[in-house]
Write a protein that holds these residues in place. Structure first.
Motif, PDB file in Angstrom:
ATOM      1  N   ASP A   1       0.649  -1.090   0.039  1.00  0.00           N
ATOM      2  CA  ASP A   1      -0.283  -0.070   0.042  1.00  0.00           C
ATOM      3  C   ASP A   1       0.654   1.349  -0.106  1.00  0.00           C
ATOM      4  OD1 ASP A   1       0.765  -0.046   2.678  1.00  0.00           O
ATOM      5  OD2 ASP A   1      -1.196   0.089   3.551  1.00  0.00           O
ATOM      6  N   GLN A  18       1.866   3.145   2.208  1.00  0.00           N
ATOM      7  CA  GLN A  18       2.783   3.676   3.096  1.00  0.00           C
ATOM      8  C   GLN A  18       3.817   1.679   3.216  1.00  0.00           C
ATOM      9  OE1 GLN A  18       0.121   3.426   6.718  1.00  0.00           O
ATOM     10  NE2 GLN A  18       0.087   5.865   6.660  1.00  0.00           N
ATOM     11  N   TYR A  67       2.917  -1.199   3.444  1.00  0.00           N
ATOM     12  CA  TYR A  67       2.567  -2.519   4.426  1.00  0.00           C
ATOM     13  C   TYR A  67       2.275  -3.217   3.295  1.00  0.00           C
ATOM     14  CZ  TYR A  67       2.462   0.216   8.795  1.00  0.00           C
ATOM     15  OH  TYR A  67       3.444   0.852   9.713  1.00  0.00           O
ATOM     16  N   ASP A  93      -0.096  -5.594   1.143  1.00  0.00           N
ATOM     17  CA  ASP A  93      -1.706  -5.139   1.168  1.00  0.00           C
ATOM     18  C   ASP A  93      -2.529  -6.479  -0.150  1.00  0.00           C
ATOM     19  OD1 ASP A  93      -4.042  -4.166   0.518  1.00  0.00           O
ATOM     20  OD2 ASP A  93      -4.013  -3.392  -1.870  1.00  0.00           O
ATOM     21  N   LYS A  94      -1.919  -7.498  -0.712  1.00  0.00           N
ATOM     22  CA  LYS A  94      -1.742  -8.852  -1.504  1.00  0.00           C
ATOM     23  C   LYS A  94      -0.553  -9.112  -1.585  1.00  0.00           C
ATOM     24  CE  LYS A  94      -5.884  -8.013  -3.005  1.00  0.00           C
ATOM     25  NZ  LYS A  94      -7.434  -7.845  -2.617  1.00  0.00           N
ATOM     26  N   LYS A 138      -2.226 -15.441   2.150  1.00  0.00           N
ATOM     27  CA  LYS A 138      -2.269 -14.692   2.975  1.00  0.00           C
ATOM     28  C   LYS A 138      -1.656 -14.158   3.572  1.00  0.00           C
ATOM     29  CE  LYS A 138      -6.722 -13.548   1.338  1.00  0.00           C
ATOM     30  NZ  LYS A 138      -7.507 -12.552   0.949  1.00  0.00           N
ATOM     31  N   TRP A 187       2.096 -10.608   6.094  1.00  0.00           N
ATOM     32  CA  TRP A 187       0.926 -11.250   6.006  1.00  0.00           C
ATOM     33  C   TRP A 187      -0.045  -9.965   5.688  1.00  0.00           C
ATOM     34  CZ3 TRP A 187       3.484 -11.054  10.182  1.00  0.00           C
ATOM     35  CH2 TRP A 187       3.698 -10.036  11.097  1.00  0.00           C
ATOM     36  N   GLY A 188      -1.124  -9.655   4.628  1.00  0.00           N
ATOM     37  CA  GLY A 188      -1.926  -8.941   4.372  1.00  0.00           C
ATOM     38  C   GLY A 188      -3.028  -8.616   4.646  1.00  0.00           C
ATOM     39  N   LYS A 189      -3.168  -7.350   4.625  1.00  0.00           N
ATOM     40  CA  LYS A 189      -3.911  -6.095   5.370  1.00  0.00           C
ATOM     41  C   LYS A 189      -5.758  -6.599   5.856  1.00  0.00           C
ATOM     42  CE  LYS A 189      -3.746  -2.554   3.556  1.00  0.00           C
ATOM     43  NZ  LYS A 189      -4.140  -1.484   3.085  1.00  0.00           N
ATOM     44  N   ASP A 190      -5.235  -8.316   4.751  1.00  0.00           N
ATOM     45  CA  ASP A 190      -7.231  -8.262   5.083  1.00  0.00           C
ATOM     46  C   ASP A 190      -7.047  -9.819   5.765  1.00  0.00           C
ATOM     47  OD1 ASP A 190      -5.615 -10.036   2.871  1.00  0.00           O
ATOM     48  OD2 ASP A 190      -8.564 -10.139   1.491  1.00  0.00           O
TER      49      ASP A 190
END
Length: 115
Positions: free
Chosen positions: A13, A15, A17, A19-20, A37, A57-60
């Motif tokens: 993303d 920042q 981090y 995302d995927k 994930k 790890w992804g945010k989701d």
């Protein structure tokens, strides 16, 4: 000599981090990248006698799945350790830890259902 390549692609993303997360293996069953994930990877540095680690790890990634991911990882390490070293004590202790952690996660899930 045959070789295989494992590739990871991380979308970040704004920042930086994760995302995927995507991955594939050159001799894997599927073609193209598959979504994951989380990734945890350990690499033994023979010269420094220490482990280098990558944990993403992804945010989701849900917290409950993250906990199960680490329990599965420890269980897999126990199996690998048993196969590589024949050290039944260490492998069994790791499996006992997994059993304890599964009970902990199940208790947390029960608590969440009551809320």
């Amino acid at each position: 000599m045959k070789s295989s390549e494992i590739r990871f692609k991380i979308e970040l993303d704004d920042q930086n981090y994760p995302d995927k997360i995507f991955w594939n293996a050159s001799d894997g069953a599927s073609e193209g990248l598959e979504e994951a994930k989380a990734i945890t990877m350990s690499i033994w540095d023979h010269f420094r006698k220490e482990t280098l680690r990558i944990d993403l790890w992804g945010k989701d990634m849900p917290v409950d799945e993250m906990k199960r991911f680490y329990i599965d990882t420890i269980g897999g390490l126990a199996t690998s350790l048993r196969n590589a070293t024949n050290d039944e004590f260490m492998a069994s202790e790791m499996e006992k830890l997994c059993d304890t952690l599964v009970k902990h996660v199940q208790a947390e899930e029960e608590q969440q259902k009551k809320k």
